[in-house]
Motif scaffolding. Structure first.
Motif, PDB file in Angstrom:
ATOM      1  N   TYR A 113       0.709  -1.130  -0.007  1.00  0.00           N
ATOM      2  CA  TYR A 113       0.110   0.140   0.059  1.00  0.00           C
ATOM      3  C   TYR A 113       0.865   1.370  -0.081  1.00  0.00           C
ATOM      4  O   TYR A 113       0.457   2.307  -0.277  1.00  0.00           O
ATOM      5  CB  TYR A 113      -0.905   0.196   1.103  1.00  0.00           C
ATOM      6  N   ARG A 153      -4.435   3.442  -0.846  1.00  0.00           N
ATOM      7  CA  ARG A 153      -5.481   4.186   0.291  1.00  0.00           C
ATOM      8  C   ARG A 153      -5.342   5.451   0.817  1.00  0.00           C
ATOM      9  O   ARG A 153      -5.641   5.729   1.554  1.00  0.00           O
ATOM     10  CB  ARG A 153      -5.444   2.985   1.286  1.00  0.00           C
ATOM     11  N   ILE A 162     -11.083   3.655  -4.329  1.00  0.00           N
ATOM     12  CA  ILE A 162     -12.207   3.152  -3.514  1.00  0.00           C
ATOM     13  C   ILE A 162     -12.732   1.975  -4.309  1.00  0.00           C
ATOM     14  O   ILE A 162     -12.949   0.871  -4.001  1.00  0.00           O
ATOM     15  CB  ILE A 162     -13.205   4.036  -3.022  1.00  0.00           C
ATOM     16  N   LEU A 191     -10.950  -1.211  -4.331  1.00  0.00           N
ATOM     17  CA  LEU A 191     -10.687  -1.800  -3.080  1.00  0.00           C
ATOM     18  C   LEU A 191     -11.949  -2.536  -2.596  1.00  0.00           C
ATOM     19  O   LEU A 191     -11.863  -3.641  -2.130  1.00  0.00           O
ATOM     20  CB  LEU A 191     -10.044  -0.696  -1.955  1.00  0.00           C
ATOM     21  N   MET A 192     -13.025  -1.864  -3.032  1.00  0.00           N
ATOM     22  CA  MET A 192     -14.299  -2.578  -2.461  1.00  0.00           C
ATOM     23  C   MET A 192     -14.548  -3.851  -3.273  1.00  0.00           C
ATOM     24  O   MET A 192     -14.866  -4.744  -2.682  1.00  0.00           O
ATOM     25  CB  MET A 192     -15.458  -1.697  -2.891  1.00  0.00           C
ATOM     26  N   ALA A 237     -12.534  -6.471  -1.904  1.00  0.00           N
ATOM     27  CA  ALA A 237     -12.762  -7.053  -0.543  1.00  0.00           C
ATOM     28  C   ALA A 237     -14.100  -8.134  -0.857  1.00  0.00           C
ATOM     29  O   ALA A 237     -14.157  -9.188  -0.198  1.00  0.00           O
ATOM     30  CB  ALA A 237     -13.354  -5.895   0.344  1.00  0.00           C
ATOM     31  N   ALA A 250     -16.871  -5.922   3.027  1.00  0.00           N
ATOM     32  CA  ALA A 250     -16.386  -4.745   2.676  1.00  0.00           C
ATOM     33  C   ALA A 250     -15.807  -3.910   3.829  1.00  0.00           C
ATOM     34  O   ALA A 250     -14.915  -2.807   3.807  1.00  0.00           O
ATOM     35  CB  ALA A 250     -17.622  -3.852   2.472  1.00  0.00           C
ATOM     36  N   VAL A 305     -12.127  -2.984   3.708  1.00  0.00           N
ATOM     37  CA  VAL A 305     -11.643  -1.683   3.228  1.00  0.00           C
ATOM     38  C   VAL A 305     -12.093  -0.623   4.236  1.00  0.00           C
ATOM     39  O   VAL A 305     -11.354   0.230   4.468  1.00  0.00           O
ATOM     40  CB  VAL A 305     -12.418  -1.658   1.948  1.00  0.00           C
ATOM     41  N   LEU A 309      -9.754   1.917   5.865  1.00  0.00           N
ATOM     42  CA  LEU A 309      -9.509   3.316   5.234  1.00  0.00           C
ATOM     43  C   LEU A 309      -9.654   4.225   6.555  1.00  0.00           C
ATOM     44  O   LEU A 309      -9.101   5.245   6.433  1.00  0.00           O
ATOM     45  CB  LEU A 309     -10.736   3.440   4.409  1.00  0.00           C
TER      46      LEU A 309
END
Lengths: 657, 82
Positions: free
Chosen positions: A408, A425, A441, A444-445, A448, A559, A562, A566
């Motif tokens: 990351y 992120r 986002i 990443l979603m 997940a 989810a 993430v 975050l």
């Protein structure tokens, strides 16, 4: 792998005179999980009785109680006791007989003395409390009593009292209430009482003392000082005894515990007049070792056989069988529930997935290193087994945290000198100075969600295996198919969604040619899967249909990987922005006295902020990853409720033969 | 709400703001909802665990069931924002 240790059911029969050697040998091996015999007319056990303890049981348990009492007085706990040197059992045995009574007597004498002194201390303190009100009144305490014509009142009143009858009154003002002493003739008692009642009179007992109150108080105070000193002396003596004998005591406790365990073992066996029968469980690969050594010590006068296991009725004790890196994770399994004997043991999966999830959530090199350091330091001080295991799990998790931090590109919320290798992120906090391109986002979603889909699919597959193994007859096929049905519904739904919308990181099936009323081939496949799945689930249990929405909610639940991650990145960046962007860097341009204060404030904000965020991150990362396993993953296949394998025996720490 | 004097930029900016408010409400209210729901379950769960330690796994499951609500809120919030 994925299976508990294989167990064999062992039946041991021998004549009663072999009982002692057999028990000792079993205890030494620390492998035999005794199946307690209960006198309930079990099949094949008609006429058997529960055995009686071996000779010496009463004495040993009496001594054990004494030792534990002494240890209590010293607040010694063998668990947090460092092993210095292991003592020989034979030597200790003699010491127990000779020294223990003396130590016990000494300790008892001292503690009895101490409690006597403590009672006296309380008594004197009480006396001082009683005397204190009278210090404001002039005169000797003898003057308060011994009258036949006079009556003395002493107590607190709320306001001043005026009396119409002849009397003598002393008054000492206080806060809110005043102490007063009234002396009047006996005949006037009722008048005085009435007047005092009106003033809110509360009687105070007159102390049974003579002399001036102030002097008496100082006498008692000096007595209290003396007593305190004596108690202190006793405590010191006790400390000295503790210092001298502590390791002797824990060693004795261990020996006696071993003795009590052994001598009382026959209470768990079935016996007749001449023989005894012990049933129990031994790990299959150790059966030979145990039976060989038992045959040895009894000179062959023993019958040992392995009984067949009936998985439906026997409750087989469960011992984990995992590679060493997965062993600490067993603690997390025990928190949920130990697997049953015939069930898959998911410890290995958990030990791999838990750190991965943890790293995905708390992917930060800085926090990872800090957590690693913390675990290594705490590991030195923490002796409790569960705590140490948890620390090892967290240590493994911190490695994954560092790894994902590199991916990351995060270090305490700052960007490392490279662009994120995985999805970014980095939030846009502090006007862009804290990071580059902003968070990815949607990707990443979807990542997940993918993790969720695969995790749940794995869970359902394991569920099929578990049902195939554990269930019988008609239900077996239905249950396996129902699990398949759940999979079919989930993947069917997914395919349908792919044909409706193009999502990042997911296959795009929207452009396939349409075949049937606006539906393309993939949509039809998805719909068929979905319907078949529902039918398969309903065939097993129609009620399960109401659970269908959990397919969506469980997948979406991932989810949180993430979301929680975050939020911790956001907090880290905000802390950095406040500490450095707002407080420190503007002052660095031209340093003033006030500026230095601001810089110190900035450093404090930085430290406290990151400490808090790290605590939150560990809590969030740990709890959410384990929760995803407990709730979303285990519910698909895992029941648990296995019995813990606790072999008859004890690992000695302070003594040896 | 719509003022004739508003420029296109202003309208767009206020749309972004409204979205943010919507996302905030979605997460906030569902968070409160999940909290209220978990309150009773959580206290009962602690009680049950005190009585019998073995039920910990089960009651943990029951306690986190309402958490789904806030996850839905979160998903709606993220969909609104991105």
């Amino acid at each position: 792998m994925l299976k508990p240790e294989q167990m064999s059911r062992l039946l041991i029969v021998a004549s009663k005179d072999q009982m002692a050697p057999v028990v000792t040998e079993l205890y030494r091996h620390n492998l035999f999980h005794i199946e307690d015999y209960v006198e309930a007319g079990a099949e094949g056990y008609e006429g058997f009785k529960i055995g009686s303890p071996l000779p010496g049981a009463t004495e040993a348990s009496g001594d054990l109680v004494k030792i534990r009492a002494i240890e209590n007085a010293f607040s010694i706990r063998s668990e947090d006791f460092e092993v210095k040197q292991r003592r020989k059992q034979s030597g200790l045995q003699v010491l127990i007989e000779h020294e223990l009574p003396a130590i016990e007597q000494e300790v008892e004498g001292l503690t009895v003395n101490r409690s006597k002194l403590e009672t006296k201390l309380k008594e004197y303190e009480q006396k001082i409390a009683e005397l204190t009100p009278f210090t404001g009144i002039p005169g000797d305490l003898d003057l308060y009593r011994g009258y036949s014509r006079l009556v003395v009142f002493a107590g607190y009143v709320e306001k001043e009292v005026s009396l119409s009858v002849p009397h003598e009154m002393f008054f000492s003002k206080g806060k809110g209430r005043h102490f007063t002493v009234v002396i009047a003739a006996v005949e006037q008692r009722s008048v005085v009482e009435g007047a005092l009642q009106e003033a809110g009179y509360q009687a105070v007992p007159i102390p049974d003392e003579s002399g001036v109150p102030q002097e008496r108080i100082s006498f008692y105070s000096s007595q209290i000082t003396l007593i305190k000193k004596e108690i202190e002396d006793i405590n010191q003596k006790l400390d000295a005894i503790k210092e001298k004998h502590a390791d002797f005591l824990v060693a004795c406790e261990e020996i006696l515990k071993v003795q009590v365990d052994q001598t009382e073992a026959p209470l768990r066996f079935a016996t007749t007049n001449e023989t005894f029968v012990a049933e129990g469980w031994v790990p299959t690969n150790r059966v030979d070792a145990v039976s060989d050594s038992l045959t040895n010590v009894t000179g062959g006068k023993i019958f040992i056989t392995v009984l067949p296991i009936d998985l439906e009725h026997d409750v087989v004790p469960v011992e984990y069988d995992n590679p060493s890196f997965a062993k600490p994770t067993q603690m997390l399994m025990d928190v949920y529930s130990r697997p049953k004997y015939a069930e898959l043991d998911p410890t290995l999966i958990l030990s791999i997935m838990f750190p991965l999830f943890f790293g995905l959530i708390l992917g930060d090199v800085g926090y990872g290193l800090l957590l690693l350091g913390m675990c290594l330091v705490l590991r030195k001080y923490l002796k409790v087994d569960d705590g140490a295991q948890l620390l090892t799990v967290l240590r493994n998790a911190s490695f994954s945290s560092i790894l994902f931090g590199l991916l990351y590109s995060e270090f305490l919320g700052f960007e490392l000198p490279w662009k994120p290798i995985m999805f970014s992120r980095h939030l846009k906090i502090g006007g862009g100075e804290a990071g580059g391109q902003g968070p990815a986002i949607p990707e990443l979603m979807m990542l997940a969600i993918w993790i969720g889909i695969l995790h749940i699919t794995l869970g359902r597959i394991l569920g099929m295996i578990n049902h195939a193994r554990q269930d019988h007859g008609d239900h077996r096929i239905k249950a396996v198919m129902a699990n398949f049905g759940w999979l079919a519904v989930m993947w069917g739904l997914l395919i349908v969604i792919w044909t409706i919308a193009a999502l990042p990181l997911m296959p795009d099936l929207t452009s396939l040619p349409k075949i049937f009323i606006n539906l393309n081939a993939a949509a039809i496949v998805g719909a068929v899967l979905l319907v078949t799945g529902v039918i398969l689930i309903a065939r097993d249990s129609a009620l399960e249909i109401v659970e269908l929405p959990t397919i969506i909610s469980h997948v979406l639940s991932y989810a949180r990987i993430v979301a929680v991650g975050l939020s911790s990145v956001a907090i880290a960046m905000v802390v950095n922005f406040i500490a450095i962007g707002m407080l420190i860097s503007p002052q660095l341009e031209h340093i003033t006295v006030v500026g230095v204060l601001f810089i110190i404030m900035g450093v404090v904000v930085f430290l406290i902020g990151h400490a808090l965020n790290m605590a939150l991150g560990i809590l969030g990362g740990g709890l959410h990853s384990i929760r995803l396993h407990y709730v979303e993953f285990f519910t698909k296949f895992y029941k648990g409720g296995g019995k813990k394998y606790s072999p008859f025996g004890y690992k000695r720490r302070f003594t040896e033969d | 709400m719509v003022d004739v004097n508003m420029t296109l930029e202003m309208v767009q900016a206020s749309q972004v703001g409204m979205k943010a408010i919507g996302a905030g409400i979605a997460v906030g209210l569902t968070g409160i909802g999940a909290g209220v729901a978990e309150m009773a379950i959580g206290s009962a769960a602690v009680g049950a665990t005190a009585e019998n330690k073995d039920v910990f796994g089960l009651v943990l499951l029951l306690t986190v069931i309402p958490e789904t609500i806030v996850i839905f809120g979160l998903v709606v919030g993220l969909l609104l924002l991105f």
